[in-house]
Scaffold this motif. Structure first.
Motif, PDB file in Angstrom:
ATOM      1  N   ALA A  80       0.824  -1.207   0.000  1.00 34.48           N
ATOM      2  CA  ALA A  80       0.000   0.000   0.000  1.00 34.48           C
ATOM      3  C   ALA A  80       0.861   1.262   0.000  1.00 34.48           C
ATOM      4  CB  ALA A  80      -0.927  -0.006   1.216  1.00 34.48           C
ATOM      5  N   ARG A 137      -9.821   6.006  -0.745  1.00 31.38           N
ATOM      6  CA  ARG A 137      -9.873   5.229   0.501  1.00 31.38           C
ATOM      7  C   ARG A 137     -11.093   4.321   0.604  1.00 31.38           C
ATOM      8  NH1 ARG A 137      -5.510   8.770   0.508  1.00 31.38           N
ATOM      9  NH2 ARG A 137      -4.814   9.342   2.606  1.00 31.38           N
ATOM     10  N   CYS A 149     -11.358  -1.074  -2.139  1.00 29.79           N
ATOM     11  CA  CYS A 149     -10.107  -1.784  -1.899  1.00 29.79           C
ATOM     12  C   CYS A 149      -9.992  -3.014  -2.789  1.00 29.79           C
ATOM     13  CB  CYS A 149     -10.019  -2.201  -0.431  1.00 29.79           C
ATOM     14  SG  CYS A 149     -11.343  -3.304   0.097  1.00 29.79           S
ATOM     15  N   HIS A 192      -8.935  -7.227  -2.931  1.00 30.81           N
ATOM     16  CA  HIS A 192      -9.555  -8.317  -2.167  1.00 30.81           C
ATOM     17  C   HIS A 192      -8.976  -9.663  -2.578  1.00 30.81           C
ATOM     18  CE1 HIS A 192     -11.880  -9.216  -5.854  1.00 30.81           C
ATOM     19  NE2 HIS A 192     -11.929  -7.898  -5.984  1.00 30.81           N
ATOM     20  N   GLN A 209      -8.905  -8.098   2.660  1.00 29.80           N
ATOM     21  CA  GLN A 209      -9.113  -6.817   2.002  1.00 29.80           C
ATOM     22  C   GLN A 209      -7.764  -6.126   1.862  1.00 29.80           C
ATOM     23  OE1 GLN A 209     -12.079  -4.463   4.039  1.00 29.80           O
ATOM     24  NE2 GLN A 209     -13.723  -5.505   2.956  1.00 29.80           N
ATOM     25  N   LEU A 221      -6.078  -2.550   1.223  1.00 27.59           N
ATOM     26  CA  LEU A 221      -6.149  -1.096   1.102  1.00 27.59           C
ATOM     27  C   LEU A 221      -5.021  -0.616   0.193  1.00 27.59           C
ATOM     28  CD1 LEU A 221      -6.646  -0.139   4.872  1.00 27.59           C
ATOM     29  CD2 LEU A 221      -8.387  -0.758   3.181  1.00 27.59           C
ATOM     30  N   HIS A 222      -5.280   0.454  -0.525  1.00 24.83           N
ATOM     31  CA  HIS A 222      -4.268   0.987  -1.435  1.00 24.83           C
ATOM     32  C   HIS A 222      -3.537   2.190  -0.837  1.00 24.83           C
ATOM     33  CE1 HIS A 222      -7.224  -1.065  -4.165  1.00 24.83           C
ATOM     34  NE2 HIS A 222      -6.090  -1.653  -4.502  1.00 24.83           N
ATOM     35  N   TYR A 231      -3.661   0.627   7.688  1.00 19.02           N
ATOM     36  CA  TYR A 231      -3.947  -0.693   8.242  1.00 19.02           C
ATOM     37  C   TYR A 231      -3.972  -0.712   9.765  1.00 19.02           C
ATOM     38  CZ  TYR A 231      -3.650  -3.077   3.789  1.00 19.02           C
ATOM     39  OH  TYR A 231      -3.907  -3.513   2.524  1.00 19.02           O
TER      40      TYR A 231
END
Length: 263
Positions: A150, A166, A169, A171, A182, A184-185, A189
């Motif tokens: 990320a 945000r 995401c 998966h 999941q 997140l980019h 976290y």
């Protein structure tokens, strides 16, 4: 968190799902041009997936989604609904998101950008977004944590003056369209969600990058997500397999230069 580890048999099924998803883009690309409706593109993909591949377009009727692919134009971030009345014009940029569910029940999920005619801003945004994807993919191997992937996306996007969405995401993927984890980019976290990658994991990386701010909203159709400030947005996506010493891009297309993975 229950993150599935694919067996050798499941990995072969995932390879076939990824190959099929890539082939849809290779079929579609010549048809993406000014004057063509997004509805026609949807029909072309549907017919190819069903009649040529013998598979199913996974988005169709998924939680009520009405079409077989997603077509997200300009300030649409994701989940744009194809429409016979929406014709492409010069200067548009569009993300097409395709997920194939094979006859064996496994999913290949990918998306790519198209620039219609000329758009200097759109071409730059598309290029930087693809670079974000590639920089993240290049780090994938057992033991690497999701937050490291990320951060690579967020650093590159922000270094180029862009923001990272945000609200959506990546998966896990396999027999399920959406599985754990999941992804997140951006670096947001919680410790318990920042898992280490392991051999046999399959997941998507699909950064959504905006020219303006990162905030989004969903329109009244319940699906179409747009940038709140109406700035351009771009997305690229691949389905990945974590291997013993790195990564395999299951949805790689024939026109892609993935030589960075061998350096």
């Amino acid at each position: 968190m229950n993150v599935p580890i694919k067996t050798s048999d499941e990995i072969e099924k995932m390879r076939e799902a990824g190959r099929q998803a890539a082939s849809v883009f290779e079929m579609l690309a010549p048809h993406v041009q000014a004057g063509v409706s997004t509805g026609k593109l949807d029909r072309l993909c549907h017919d190819y997936i069903v009649h040529e591949l013998g598979s199913t377009p996974a988005p169709l009727n998924y939680h009520g989604f009405p079409k077989s692919i997603c077509t997200s134009l300009n300030h649409v971030v994701c989940h744009g609904i194809p429409d016979e009345g929406k014709k492409l014009k010069n200067g548009d940029i569009m993300n097409v998101d395709i997920t194939v569910k094979t006859a064996d029940g496994y999913h290949g999920d990918s998306s790519m950008m198209f620039v219609i005619g000329e758009s200097i801003q759109g071409e730059r945004l598309s290029r930087v977004t693809q670079e974000c994807l590639y920089k993240s993919i290049a780090l994938v191997k057992p033991g690497v944590r999701l937050s490291e992937l990320a951060r690579a996306i967020q650093r590159h996007a922000e270094a180029n003056g862009y923001s990272v969405v945000r609200d959506f995401c990546g998966h896990g993927i396999g027999a399920g369209f959406h599985e754990d984890p999941q992804f997140l980019h951006y670096d947001g976290y919680a410790p318990e969600a920042d898992i280490a990658l392991a051999e046999g994991m399959c997941f998507t990386i699909e950064p959504m990058i905006n020219v303006g701010g990162y905030r989004t909203k969903v329109l009244r159709d319940g699906w179409t997500a747009v940038t709140k400030d109406k700035s351009l947005s771009a997305q690229w996506e691949h389905t990945l397999l974590v291997t013993a010493d790195g990564v395999e891009v299951l949805t790689a297309r024939g026109d892609e230069d993935l030589s960075f993975l061998r350096s």
